[in-house]
Design a protein around this motif. Structure first.
Motif, PDB file in Angstrom:
ATOM      1  N   GLU A 169       0.966  -1.544  -0.439  1.00  0.00           N
ATOM      2  CA  GLU A 169       0.270   0.377  -0.474  1.00  0.00           C
ATOM      3  C   GLU A 169       0.291   1.528   0.146  1.00  0.00           C
ATOM      4  O   GLU A 169       1.141   2.121  -0.701  1.00  0.00           O
ATOM      5  N   LYS A 170       2.148   1.151   0.979  1.00  0.00           N
ATOM      6  CA  LYS A 170       2.737   2.162   0.533  1.00  0.00           C
ATOM      7  C   LYS A 170       3.985   2.035  -0.263  1.00  0.00           C
ATOM      8  O   LYS A 170       5.515   3.269   0.146  1.00  0.00           O
ATOM      9  N   SER A 171       3.876   1.699  -1.556  1.00  0.00           N
ATOM     10  CA  SER A 171       5.206   1.585  -1.909  1.00  0.00           C
ATOM     11  C   SER A 171       6.482   1.370  -1.662  1.00  0.00           C
ATOM     12  O   SER A 171       7.172   1.552  -1.918  1.00  0.00           O
ATOM     13  N   ILE A 172       6.305   0.485  -0.194  1.00  0.00           N
ATOM     14  CA  ILE A 172       7.308   0.186  -0.175  1.00  0.00           C
ATOM     15  C   ILE A 172       8.389  -1.539  -1.014  1.00  0.00           C
ATOM     16  O   ILE A 172       7.025  -2.469  -0.613  1.00  0.00           O
ATOM     17  N   PHE A 173       9.718  -1.735  -0.937  1.00  0.00           N
ATOM     18  CA  PHE A 173       9.817  -2.799  -2.313  1.00  0.00           C
ATOM     19  C   PHE A 173       9.891  -3.314  -0.660  1.00  0.00           C
ATOM     20  O   PHE A 173      11.515  -3.441  -0.811  1.00  0.00           O
ATOM     21  N   LEU A 174       8.802  -4.794  -0.064  1.00  0.00           N
ATOM     22  CA  LEU A 174      10.098  -5.573   0.282  1.00  0.00           C
ATOM     23  C   LEU A 174      10.200  -6.905   0.248  1.00  0.00           C
ATOM     24  O   LEU A 174       8.997  -7.620   0.182  1.00  0.00           O
ATOM     25  N   GLN A 175      11.453  -7.546  -0.355  1.00  0.00           N
ATOM     26  CA  GLN A 175      11.725  -8.371  -0.610  1.00  0.00           C
ATOM     27  C   GLN A 175      11.356  -9.818   0.335  1.00  0.00           C
ATOM     28  O   GLN A 175      10.348 -10.917  -0.382  1.00  0.00           O
ATOM     29  N   THR A 176      11.541  -9.903   1.318  1.00  0.00           N
ATOM     30  CA  THR A 176      11.987 -10.773   2.026  1.00  0.00           C
ATOM     31  C   THR A 176      11.483 -10.088   3.313  1.00  0.00           C
ATOM     32  O   THR A 176      11.660  -9.417   4.009  1.00  0.00           O
ATOM     33  N   ILE A 177      10.084 -11.313   4.175  1.00  0.00           N
ATOM     34  CA  ILE A 177      10.495 -10.460   5.889  1.00  0.00           C
ATOM     35  C   ILE A 177      10.534 -12.000   6.436  1.00  0.00           C
ATOM     36  O   ILE A 177       9.650 -13.094   6.550  1.00  0.00           O
ATOM     37  N   ASN A 178      10.961 -12.290   8.170  1.00  0.00           N
ATOM     38  CA  ASN A 178      11.276 -13.734   9.198  1.00  0.00           C
ATOM     39  C   ASN A 178      11.276 -12.412  10.127  1.00  0.00           C
ATOM     40  O   ASN A 178      11.981 -11.442  10.570  1.00  0.00           O
ATOM     41  N   GLY A 179      11.535 -13.385  11.302  1.00  0.00           N
ATOM     42  CA  GLY A 179      12.195 -13.293  12.196  1.00  0.00           C
ATOM     43  C   GLY A 179      11.752 -13.674  13.400  1.00  0.00           C
ATOM     44  O   GLY A 179      11.856 -15.753  12.780  1.00  0.00           O
ATOM     45  N   TYR A 180      11.757 -13.475  14.290  1.00  0.00           N
ATOM     46  CA  TYR A 180      11.908 -14.511  15.496  1.00  0.00           C
ATOM     47  C   TYR A 180      11.039 -13.919  16.819  1.00  0.00           C
ATOM     48  O   TYR A 180      10.343 -13.080  16.422  1.00  0.00           O
ATOM     49  N   THR A 181      10.595 -14.671  17.822  1.00  0.00           N
ATOM     50  CA  THR A 181      10.038 -13.997  18.353  1.00  0.00           C
ATOM     51  C   THR A 181      10.217 -12.778  19.790  1.00  0.00           C
ATOM     52  O   THR A 181       9.054 -12.251  19.792  1.00  0.00           O
ATOM     53  N   ASP A 182      11.271 -11.846  19.402  1.00  0.00           N
ATOM     54  CA  ASP A 182      11.616 -10.954  19.485  1.00  0.00           C
ATOM     55  C   ASP A 182      11.968 -10.201  18.899  1.00  0.00           C
ATOM     56  O   ASP A 182      13.053  -9.004  18.693  1.00  0.00           O
ATOM     57  N   HIS A 183      12.407 -10.509  17.666  1.00  0.00           N
ATOM     58  CA  HIS A 183      12.846  -8.822  16.340  1.00  0.00           C
ATOM     59  C   HIS A 183      12.305  -9.675  15.164  1.00  0.00           C
ATOM     60  O   HIS A 183      12.310 -10.502  14.788  1.00  0.00           O
ATOM     61  N   VAL A 184      12.845  -8.544  13.975  1.00  0.00           N
ATOM     62  CA  VAL A 184      11.820  -8.814  13.256  1.00  0.00           C
ATOM     63  C   VAL A 184      13.386  -8.554  11.517  1.00  0.00           C
ATOM     64  O   VAL A 184      13.897  -7.516  11.717  1.00  0.00           O
TER      65      VAL A 184
ATOM     66  N   LYS B  60      14.964 -16.448   5.406  1.00  0.00           N
ATOM     67  CA  LYS B  60      14.265 -16.703   5.639  1.00  0.00           C
ATOM     68  C   LYS B  60      14.230 -18.364   6.113  1.00  0.00           C
ATOM     69  O   LYS B  60      12.929 -19.060   6.518  1.00  0.00           O
ATOM     70  N   ASN B  61      15.549 -17.900   6.715  1.00  0.00           N
ATOM     71  CA  ASN B  61      15.904 -19.385   8.041  1.00  0.00           C
ATOM     72  C   ASN B  61      15.855 -18.930   9.332  1.00  0.00           C
ATOM     73  O   ASN B  61      16.797 -20.082  10.207  1.00  0.00           O
ATOM     74  N   GLN B  62      15.093 -18.082   9.566  1.00  0.00           N
ATOM     75  CA  GLN B  62      15.477 -17.537  10.743  1.00  0.00           C
ATOM     76  C   GLN B  62      14.919 -18.427  11.814  1.00  0.00           C
ATOM     77  O   GLN B  62      15.448 -18.222  13.230  1.00  0.00           O
ATOM     78  N   GLU B  63      14.090 -19.052  11.966  1.00  0.00           N
ATOM     79  CA  GLU B  63      13.484 -20.145  13.390  1.00  0.00           C
ATOM     80  C   GLU B  63      15.121 -20.783  13.135  1.00  0.00           C
ATOM     81  O   GLU B  63      14.993 -20.966  14.701  1.00  0.00           O
TER      82      GLU B  63
END
Length: 143
Positions: A39-54, A115-118
Motif C-alpha cells: 500500500e505504501k509502495s515499499i518493495f519488501l522482498q523478504t521478511i521473517n524473524g523470531y520472537t523478539d525481532h524482525v 528465510k531461515n530465522q527460526e
C-alpha cells in the motif's frame, strides 16, 4: 527514466526485546506488514524473524529513505498489533534498528538467511547475533 536498486537489510526488535512475537502472532504481523508495504509502495522482498525481532530485505525507491521506510513499517505495524490486541500488553518496537546495504552478489545469501530465522535461532540467540553485527560492522550495541 531513473533506475535505482538499493537493497537494505533492516532489523528491528520488540521493546526491551520481549519475546512477544509468538509463532501465531508473528505470521499475522508479517502478512500485515507485506500488505502495508504494498500500500505504501515499499518493495519488501523478504521478511521473517523470531520472537523478539524482525528482519526485512527492502529495496529503496528513489524518494525513500531508510528512516522513513522504517518508521512506516514499525509505526503502522505496532498500531495494528495493538488495535487487533495480538498481545496482552501494549506492543512497542524499540527505537533503534539495524540497517546495512546488500550488494546484488550477496542478495540470495541474505534472502536465505532471513528465510531461515527460526532454525538459525535454535542455535544462536538474537543477543549473540547482535554481538556479531557489532564486531563485523563496528556498530554500537542495540539496547
Amino acid at each position: 527514466m531513473s533506475y535505482i536498486r538499493i537493497w537494505v537489510h533492516l532489523v528491528f526488535a520488540t521493546k526491551n526485546r520481549e519475546p512477544l512475537l509468538t509463532k501465531e502472532v508473528r505470521y499475522k504481523v508479517y502478512e500485515h506488514m507485506i500488505e502495508n508495504c504494498k500500500e505504501k509502495s515499499i518493495f519488501l522482498q523478504t521478511i521473517n524473524g523470531y520472537t523478539d525481532h524482525v528482519h526485512c530485505l527492502i529495496s529503496l525507491g528513489r524518494a525513500q529513505t531508510i528512516s522513513k521506510v522504517t518508521q512506516l513499517i514499525k509505526g503502522e505495524s505496532s498500531f495494528w498489533i495493538n488495535q487487533n490486541q495480538l498481545t496482552t500488553n501494549k506492543f512497542m518496537w524499540q527505537d533503534d534498528y539495524y540497517a546495512v546495504s546488500v550488494s546484488e552478489s550477496n542478495l540470495q545469501a541474505v534472502i536465505n538467511y532471513i528465510k531461515n530465522q527460526e532454525v538459525h535461532h535454535t542455535k544462536k540467540t538474537f543477543d549473540h547475533e547482535v554481538q556479531e553485527f557489532v564486531k563485523i560492522y563496528g556498530f554500537s550495541v542495540l539496547k
